[in-house]
Design an enzyme around this catalytic site. Structure first.
Site, PDB file in Angstrom:
ATOM      1  N   ASN A   1     -39.848 -37.760 -56.939  1.00  0.00           N
ATOM      2  CA  ASN A   1     -40.997 -38.260 -57.718  1.00  0.00           C
ATOM      3  C   ASN A   1     -41.062 -39.768 -57.501  1.00  0.00           C
ATOM      4  OD1 ASN A   1     -39.395 -39.660 -59.873  1.00  0.00           O
ATOM      5  ND2 ASN A   1     -38.724 -37.554 -60.269  1.00  0.00           N
TER       6      ASN A   1
ATOM      7  N   SER B   1     -43.730 -30.436 -52.544  1.00  0.00           N
ATOM      8  CA  SER B   1     -44.813 -30.234 -53.537  1.00  0.00           C
ATOM      9  C   SER B   1     -45.072 -28.780 -53.933  1.00  0.00           C
ATOM     10  CB  SER B   1     -46.156 -30.844 -53.074  1.00  0.00           C
ATOM     11  OG  SER B   1     -46.168 -32.234 -53.269  1.00  0.00           O
ATOM     12  N   THR B   2     -44.382 -27.824 -53.314  1.00  0.00           N
ATOM     13  CA  THR B   2     -44.741 -26.412 -53.583  1.00  0.00           C
ATOM     14  C   THR B   2     -43.984 -25.797 -54.760  1.00  0.00           C
ATOM     15  OG1 THR B   2     -43.097 -25.423 -52.106  1.00  0.00           O
ATOM     16  CG2 THR B   2     -45.197 -26.079 -51.111  1.00  0.00           C
ATOM     17  N   GLY B   3     -43.120 -26.589 -55.410  1.00  0.00           N
ATOM     18  CA  GLY B   3     -42.393 -26.080 -56.572  1.00  0.00           C
ATOM     19  C   GLY B   3     -43.048 -26.601 -57.834  1.00  0.00           C
TER      20      GLY B   3
ATOM     21  N   GLY C   1     -35.574 -29.314 -59.529  1.00  0.00           N
ATOM     22  CA  GLY C   1     -35.800 -28.730 -58.205  1.00  0.00           C
ATOM     23  C   GLY C   1     -34.839 -29.232 -57.151  1.00  0.00           C
TER      24      GLY C   1
ATOM     25  N   ASP D   1     -34.744 -32.089 -55.740  1.00  0.00           N
ATOM     26  CA  ASP D   1     -34.338 -33.459 -56.071  1.00  0.00           C
ATOM     27  C   ASP D   1     -33.037 -33.419 -56.897  1.00  0.00           C
ATOM     28  OD1 ASP D   1     -34.437 -36.194 -56.428  1.00  0.00           O
ATOM     29  OD2 ASP D   1     -36.203 -36.201 -57.736  1.00  0.00           O
TER      30      ASP D   1
ATOM     31  N   TYR E   1     -44.576 -29.272 -58.451  1.00  0.00           N
ATOM     32  CA  TYR E   1     -45.874 -29.924 -58.241  1.00  0.00           C
ATOM     33  C   TYR E   1     -47.017 -28.959 -57.895  1.00  0.00           C
ATOM     34  CZ  TYR E   1     -44.038 -34.713 -58.653  1.00  0.00           C
ATOM     35  OH  TYR E   1     -43.504 -35.894 -59.126  1.00  0.00           O
TER      36      TYR E   1
ATOM     37  N   ASP F   1     -30.193 -23.381 -48.634  1.00  0.00           N
ATOM     38  CA  ASP F   1     -30.090 -24.548 -49.509  1.00  0.00           C
ATOM     39  C   ASP F   1     -30.000 -25.797 -48.637  1.00  0.00           C
ATOM     40  OD1 ASP F   1     -29.276 -26.572 -51.214  1.00  0.00           O
ATOM     41  OD2 ASP F   1     -27.685 -25.386 -52.155  1.00  0.00           O
ATOM     42  N   ILE F   2     -30.970 -26.682 -48.765  1.00  0.00           N
ATOM     43  CA  ILE F   2     -31.035 -27.868 -47.891  1.00  0.00           C
ATOM     44  C   ILE F   2     -29.816 -28.782 -48.081  1.00  0.00           C
ATOM     45  CG2 ILE F   2     -32.342 -29.432 -49.423  1.00  0.00           C
ATOM     46  CD1 ILE F   2     -34.142 -30.032 -46.936  1.00  0.00           C
TER      47      ILE F   2
END
Ligand code: AR6
Length: 173
Positions: free
Chosen positions: A24, A117-119, A32, A34, A121, A10-11
């Site tokens: 966004n 972008s890989t979730g 996500g 964000d 988006y 987890d970042i």
């Protein structure tokens, strides 16, 4: 490549100089990673983001980290994946380059990236990971002495971790 690491996790838990947020263009939060970053940072982050007047896809803006262990958050809206022919790769590469640039300007020596972008988006993970590695490698090569000591790619699933490790091995060969 010595400065580049891959971790599973987890970042929002990383104590680094900067974590990157897959934001966004409003910069006013979302789902996500964000959502996770804003939840953990607390309302101060949203307050600072409101003053930034949004951010174009591929650009990057920096804020404080508030209640996060990370000192800064670099917000970068990635491309929404359509068909792979709509400038997505160019925009995604810019996300990594501009985030590195913001980090270096702020004197950061460590930075952690999610798989932008890989979730939500929809960017295919393998293609996105190749861009992540090539952009960061290119930045480090073209900015010797930039002071960046550690770049961490944070994978949120063991599947993504496997793909990142495979690409890192291929690049190192
Ligand atoms: N730590 C690390 N990685 C994470 C975490 C976490 N805590 N949570 C999710 N991921 P996404 P996007 C991974 O959807 O595709 C938001 O609503 C996730 O598994 O967060 O760029 C924004 O406001 C995936 O690999 O971002 C935008 O509207 C990666 O982070 C939109 O989503 C990115 O997934 C941006 O979509």
């Amino acid at each position: 490549m010595g400065q580049i690491e891959i971790v599973l996790g987890d970042i929002t838990e990383l104590k680094v100089d900067a974590i990157v947020n897959a934001a966004n263009t409003s910069l006013l939060g979302g789902g996500g990673v964000d959502g996770a970053i804003h939840r953990k940072a607390g309302p101060g982050l949203l307050e600072e983001c409101r003053k930034l007047n949004g951010c174009a896809a591929g650009e990057a803006k920096i804020t404080g980290g508030y209640k996060l262990p990370a000192a800064h958050v670099i917000h970068t809206p990635g491309p929404i994946y359509r068909d792979g022919k709509s400038n997505e790769a160019v925009i995604l590469k810019k996300c990594y380059i501009n985030s590195m640039q913001r980090a270096v300007e702020a004197g950061c020596q460590s930075i952690a990236f999610p798989a932008i972008s890989t979730g939500i988006y929809g960017y295919p993970i393998r293609e996105a990971a190749v861009i992540a590695f090539s952009a960061v490698t290119e930045f480090l090569k073209t900015h010797p002495g930039c002071g960046m000591k550690q770049v961490i790619f944070v994978c949120f699933s063991s599947r993504d971790l496997g793909i990142y490790e495979e690409i890192k091995r291929q690049i190192e060969q």
